[in-house]
Design a protein around this motif. Structure first.
Motif, PDB file in Angstrom:
ATOM      1  N   ARG A 120     -12.832  -7.743   9.455  1.00  0.00           N
ATOM      2  CA  ARG A 120     -12.680  -6.324   9.124  1.00  0.00           C
ATOM      3  C   ARG A 120     -12.275  -5.553  10.382  1.00  0.00           C
ATOM      4  NH1 ARG A 120     -17.748  -5.272   6.897  1.00  0.00           N
ATOM      5  NH2 ARG A 120     -16.911  -5.748   4.834  1.00  0.00           N
ATOM      6  N   LEU A 121     -11.366  -4.616  10.224  1.00  0.00           N
ATOM      7  CA  LEU A 121     -10.974  -3.695  11.284  1.00  0.00           C
ATOM      8  C   LEU A 121     -11.276  -2.287  10.803  1.00  0.00           C
ATOM      9  CD1 LEU A 121      -9.577  -2.892  13.938  1.00  0.00           C
ATOM     10  CD2 LEU A 121      -7.368  -3.129  12.769  1.00  0.00           C
ATOM     11  N   VAL A 122     -12.153  -1.584  11.536  1.00  0.00           N
ATOM     12  CA  VAL A 122     -12.555  -0.223  11.181  1.00  0.00           C
ATOM     13  C   VAL A 122     -11.986   0.727  12.225  1.00  0.00           C
ATOM     14  CG1 VAL A 122     -14.474   1.333  10.710  1.00  0.00           C
ATOM     15  CG2 VAL A 122     -14.689  -1.099  10.138  1.00  0.00           C
ATOM     16  N   CYS A 123     -11.166   1.689  11.786  1.00  0.00           N
ATOM     17  CA  CYS A 123     -10.457   2.580  12.705  1.00  0.00           C
ATOM     18  C   CYS A 123     -10.980   4.013  12.593  1.00  0.00           C
ATOM     19  CB  CYS A 123      -8.964   2.564  12.396  1.00  0.00           C
ATOM     20  SG  CYS A 123      -8.204   0.947  12.643  1.00  0.00           S
ATOM     21  N   PHE A 124     -11.136   4.662  13.732  1.00  0.00           N
ATOM     22  CA  PHE A 124     -11.708   6.004  13.831  1.00  0.00           C
ATOM     23  C   PHE A 124     -10.634   6.959  14.349  1.00  0.00           C
ATOM     24  CE2 PHE A 124     -15.105   2.990  14.007  1.00  0.00           C
ATOM     25  CZ  PHE A 124     -16.258   3.606  13.548  1.00  0.00           C
ATOM     26  N   PRO A 125     -10.291   8.013  13.598  1.00  0.00           N
ATOM     27  CA  PRO A 125      -9.218   8.926  14.003  1.00  0.00           C
ATOM     28  C   PRO A 125      -9.589   9.844  15.173  1.00  0.00           C
ATOM     29  CG  PRO A 125      -9.546   8.957  11.621  1.00  0.00           C
ATOM     30  CD  PRO A 125     -10.724   8.249  12.217  1.00  0.00           C
ATOM     31  N   HIS A 126      -8.548  10.432  15.731  1.00  0.00           N
ATOM     32  CA  HIS A 126      -8.650  11.395  16.828  1.00  0.00           C
ATOM     33  C   HIS A 126      -9.035  12.770  16.272  1.00  0.00           C
ATOM     34  CE1 HIS A 126      -4.619  11.265  15.089  1.00  0.00           C
ATOM     35  NE2 HIS A 126      -4.554  12.572  15.317  1.00  0.00           N
ATOM     36  N   ALA A 127      -9.233  13.728  17.166  1.00  0.00           N
ATOM     37  CA  ALA A 127      -9.563  15.098  16.756  1.00  0.00           C
ATOM     38  C   ALA A 127      -8.446  15.667  15.885  1.00  0.00           C
ATOM     39  CB  ALA A 127      -9.772  15.982  17.985  1.00  0.00           C
TER      40      ALA A 127
END
Length: 250
Positions: A22-29
């Protein structure tokens, strides 16, 4: 279109029949889960690609914004805890790097971080902060422009500016007020830091500061570009993030 997800926090960009990782990605502001949709073609067929959807944008547009780090990362951690365990990589860009780091700390506190094998942090040093700031709308727009942000051009449109600015302003408030705890326990995962060689916000030397936060291995990759170097380098960055992941212990 994103695939259906049982959680509003989790947007599925791929859904393998039998996921192996699994790859979990967190966005920028100011960013949203759709920022990572272009990564889907570059993940192998056994990889489940998830992106975190913060409240107040896209399909969560009408939901209240979360202005501080603790409740945001607590909510994200709770949703990730509900997933079946798989070897997992976290990738966070800019503000998303801090959100990914804090989420990982919460999973570790819950005794549920063993399946997280790598933290990829992009475009933000571990102690990057400008201090609490009162930002006018013009200040926020200028900050986005200075970083080459993906919203920079659409903010010229008054209607789009009115639509997008609340979430961007909220996220700047969140990250301006965030401080990494100096007494936080060290991570026990491998850390891979990535940055652009012309990022006006952070230098490669500052990115190397992430090495002090983990007992695992540390790698630094510097690519050509500004703060949003990863947009033209989508394929390369996605493949770096998903370099071989160790299987979970039996």
């Amino acid at each position: 279109m994103p695939l259906a997800s049982p959680s509003p926090y989790l947007t599925r960009h791929t859904r393998p029949g039998r996921p192996a990782r699994r790859l979990v990605c967190f966005p920028h502001a100011g960013g949203a889960a759709s920022f990572y949709r272009p990564w889907a073609p570059y993940t192998d067929p056994a990889t489940e690609l998830l992106a975190i959807q913060y409240p107040g944008r896209e399909n969560r547009f009408r939901e209240p914004l979360i202005p501080t780090m603790d409740p945001l990362t607590s909510a994200v951690a709770e949703e990730l805890l509900a997933l079946p365990p798989l070897p997992t990589v976290f990738f966070g860009h800019s503000m998303g790097a801090a959100v990914a780091y804090e989420t990982l700390l919460r999973l570790d506190q819950a005794g549920a971080a063993a399946h997280i094998t790598r933290l990829c942090v992009s475009g933000r040093s571990p102690d990057d902060f400008a201090g609490p700031a009162v930002r006018t709308d013009d200040d926020v727009v200028e900050a986005v422009r200075s970083l080459g942000g993906t919203h920079a051009e659409v903010l010229d449109n008054p209607d789009m500016r009115e639509l997008l600015l609340p979430a961007i302003r909220n996220d700047y408030h969140l990250i301006d007020g965030y401080r990494r705890r100096s007494d936080a326990p060290p991570l026990r995962v491998d850390v891979h830091a990535l940055t652009g060689d012309r990022d006006p916000r952070v230098t490669p030397e500052e990115m190397a500061g992430w090495s002090a936060l983990t007992s695992g291995s540390f790698t630094l990759t510097v690519l050509a570009g500004d703060h949003f170097y990863l947009v033209p380098a989508t394929e390369r960055v996605a493949r770096i993030a998903m370099e071989p992941v160790e299987p979970l212990p039996v």
